[in-house]
Design an enzyme around this catalytic site. Structure first.
Site, PDB file in Angstrom:
ATOM      1  N   GLN A   1       0.934  -1.147   0.063  1.00  0.00           N
ATOM      2  CA  GLN A   1       0.128   0.075  -0.001  1.00  0.00           C
ATOM      3  C   GLN A   1       0.790   1.216  -0.095  1.00  0.00           C
ATOM      4  O   GLN A   1       1.761   1.433   0.787  1.00  0.00           O
ATOM      5  CB  GLN A   1      -0.774   0.032   1.336  1.00  0.00           C
ATOM      6  CG  GLN A   1      -1.912  -1.016   1.221  1.00  0.00           C
ATOM      7  CD  GLN A   1      -1.418  -2.460   1.761  1.00  0.00           C
ATOM      8  OE1 GLN A   1      -0.279  -2.476   2.198  1.00  0.00           O
ATOM      9  NE2 GLN A   1      -2.359  -3.002   2.437  1.00  0.00           N
TER      10      GLN A   1
ATOM     11  N   GLN B   1      -0.192   0.033  -5.988  1.00  0.00           N
ATOM     12  CA  GLN B   1      -1.346  -0.655  -4.940  1.00  0.00           C
ATOM     13  C   GLN B   1      -1.889   0.809  -4.007  1.00  0.00           C
ATOM     14  O   GLN B   1      -1.183   1.484  -3.409  1.00  0.00           O
ATOM     15  CB  GLN B   1      -0.861  -1.611  -4.036  1.00  0.00           C
ATOM     16  CG  GLN B   1      -1.913  -2.048  -3.086  1.00  0.00           C
ATOM     17  CD  GLN B   1      -1.506  -3.253  -2.156  1.00  0.00           C
ATOM     18  OE1 GLN B   1      -0.632  -4.241  -2.455  1.00  0.00           O
ATOM     19  NE2 GLN B   1      -2.510  -3.772  -1.093  1.00  0.00           N
ATOM     20  N   ASP B   2      -3.241   0.731  -4.054  1.00  0.00           N
ATOM     21  CA  ASP B   2      -4.009   1.932  -3.318  1.00  0.00           C
ATOM     22  C   ASP B   2      -3.565   3.290  -3.707  1.00  0.00           C
ATOM     23  O   ASP B   2      -3.194   4.057  -3.005  1.00  0.00           O
ATOM     24  CB  ASP B   2      -3.630   1.821  -1.841  1.00  0.00           C
ATOM     25  CG  ASP B   2      -4.402   0.613  -1.301  1.00  0.00           C
ATOM     26  OD1 ASP B   2      -4.841  -0.136  -2.047  1.00  0.00           O
ATOM     27  OD2 ASP B   2      -4.199   0.053  -0.084  1.00  0.00           O
TER      28      ASP B   2
ATOM     29  N   ASP C   1      -6.234  -2.621  -6.405  1.00  0.00           N
ATOM     30  CA  ASP C   1      -7.257  -1.792  -5.570  1.00  0.00           C
ATOM     31  C   ASP C   1      -6.889  -0.315  -5.610  1.00  0.00           C
ATOM     32  O   ASP C   1      -6.840   0.455  -4.778  1.00  0.00           O
ATOM     33  CB  ASP C   1      -7.390  -2.052  -4.263  1.00  0.00           C
ATOM     34  CG  ASP C   1      -7.772  -3.572  -4.021  1.00  0.00           C
ATOM     35  OD1 ASP C   1      -8.435  -4.190  -4.942  1.00  0.00           O
ATOM     36  OD2 ASP C   1      -7.353  -4.071  -2.841  1.00  0.00           O
TER      37      ASP C   1
ATOM     38  N   ARG D   1     -13.207  -5.319  -6.644  1.00  0.00           N
ATOM     39  CA  ARG D   1     -13.669  -6.328  -5.586  1.00  0.00           C
ATOM     40  C   ARG D   1     -14.425  -5.477  -4.569  1.00  0.00           C
ATOM     41  O   ARG D   1     -14.117  -4.326  -3.997  1.00  0.00           O
ATOM     42  CB  ARG D   1     -12.594  -7.275  -5.318  1.00  0.00           C
ATOM     43  CG  ARG D   1     -11.399  -6.682  -4.793  1.00  0.00           C
ATOM     44  CD  ARG D   1     -10.324  -7.406  -4.569  1.00  0.00           C
ATOM     45  NE  ARG D   1      -9.088  -6.753  -3.795  1.00  0.00           N
ATOM     46  CZ  ARG D   1      -8.365  -7.381  -3.096  1.00  0.00           C
ATOM     47  NH1 ARG D   1      -8.452  -8.574  -2.642  1.00  0.00           N
ATOM     48  NH2 ARG D   1      -7.263  -6.924  -2.881  1.00  0.00           N
TER      49      ARG D   1
END
Length: 334
Positions: free
Chosen positions: A131, A153-154, A175, A241
């Site tokens: 993250q 990520q993120d 994500d 998701r």
């Protein structure tokens, strides 16, 4: 002479329609010392507290290596660059180097009515650092125009209500657009940056049925980042998701490239799929075929404009009530 006057009037018309909002800057930030400040953080600190008037900060071209926070007391801040390709704000904090997801953000926004234009926000931590947030925005009435969000990520934590993104480029892998905000992305480009793993555009986190929360993508493009274009056939991308039980994500009239997998969406461990709301409407492109999508109770293929009316800029985020002040163009409907 009349034809010359008509030509000049036409040029003026083009200038007015394309640059309808001219900023009068309160302060200027420049790395070479020619502005009022060298650091963006100092310019934000100089803004009046709890203002109801826009405080516009001109950020001149350069790479600004700093963590920036817009606290709750700094309202109506505007950060305006000349071009996102030349004005970059970057840091490299990440979960892999000891930061939490929230504290890894290069830009953190908690002051209401924030806006940014023509800037790049980057978290330069690599894909192995987990993250690593470029922007965390938990403020009310935030708007971004022609900005670039770079991460893996993120990348973008959209956690405020309501928020609006127009003509932005968002790069990431896992994500990379996430949070519990109520947000519309209009005319944006979504770029996946990794291949050979399952990658996901969204992880929306609406936790309660009555929460104001959800992501809407209207007339966006979902494709592969140019940096991995040669490995496009190895990209396994899913639209999202569910981070929380009532996760809400809608893709409307968007282009979905071949990288979007036929299944479309992924599950999240221990999160049920009967209460979420994932939907698609009138998308195009090779990844838009819905014939092999997930068969969850919470997944919907919308067929009529009436079904998607509640997801317009006007109805979903009340755009006409607050976006005109920003000068950012927007479409209230379809």
């Amino acid at each position: 002479m009349p034809s010359f006057k008509l030509a000049m009037l036409f040029i003026v018309y083009l200038l007015v329609t394309n640059f309808s909002y001219c900023y009068s800057f309160d302060v200027t930030v420049s790395l070479d010392g020619t502005g009022n400040y060298v650091k963006i953080s100092d310019a934000i600190a100089a803004a009046p507290n709890l203002s109801t008037k826009r405080f516009s900060i001109h950020v001149k071209p350069g790479t600004y290596k700093e963590l920036i926070e817009v606290p709750p007391s700094k309202t109506f801040i505007a950060l305006i660059g000349d071009d996102a390709s030349t004005t970059i704000i970057v840091d490299d904090r990440s979960n892999g180097t000891g930061s939490t997801t929230a504290t890894s953000a290069t830009l953190t926004v908690r002051g209401a009515n924030f806006m940014a234009q023509s800037l790049t926000f980057q978290n330069s931590a690599g894909p192995k650092e987990h993250q690593a947030v470029a922007v965390l925005d938990q403020a009310k009435h935030s708007a971004y125009y022609k900005c670039v969000f770079l991460g893996y990520q993120d990348t973008l934590y959209a956690g405020g209500l309501p928020q609006f993104f127009r003509e932005c480029d968002i790069y990431g892998s896992i994500d990379f657009i996430f949070g519990n905000g109520v947000t519309v992305f209009q005319d944006c480009n979504i770029y996946v940056r990794e291949f050979g793993i399952k990658t996901t555009v969204t992880a929306q986190s609406k936790a309660n049925i009555d929460d104001q929360s959800g992501f809407v993508f209207q007339n966006c493009k979902v494709t592969v980042s140019p940096e991995i274009a040669s490995s496009k056939d190895k990209v396994l991308l899913y639209l999202g998701r569910p981070w929380k039980e009532y996760s809400t994500v809608v893709f409307i009239e968007s282009f979905l490239d071949t990288v979007v997998q036929p299944k479309g969406w992924l599950g999240w461990p221990d999160v049920p799929v009967d209460q979420l709301f994932f939907a698609e409407y009138n998308n195009t492109g090779p990844g838009a075929d819905t014939s092999r999508r997930v068969d969850w109770p919470g997944y919907h293929i919308l067929h009529t404009a009436t079904q998607v009316t509640r997801f317009t800029v006007e109805n979903f985020i009340g755009g006409s009530q607050w976006l005109p002040e920003t000068g950012i163009p927007f479409r209230t409907g379809f």
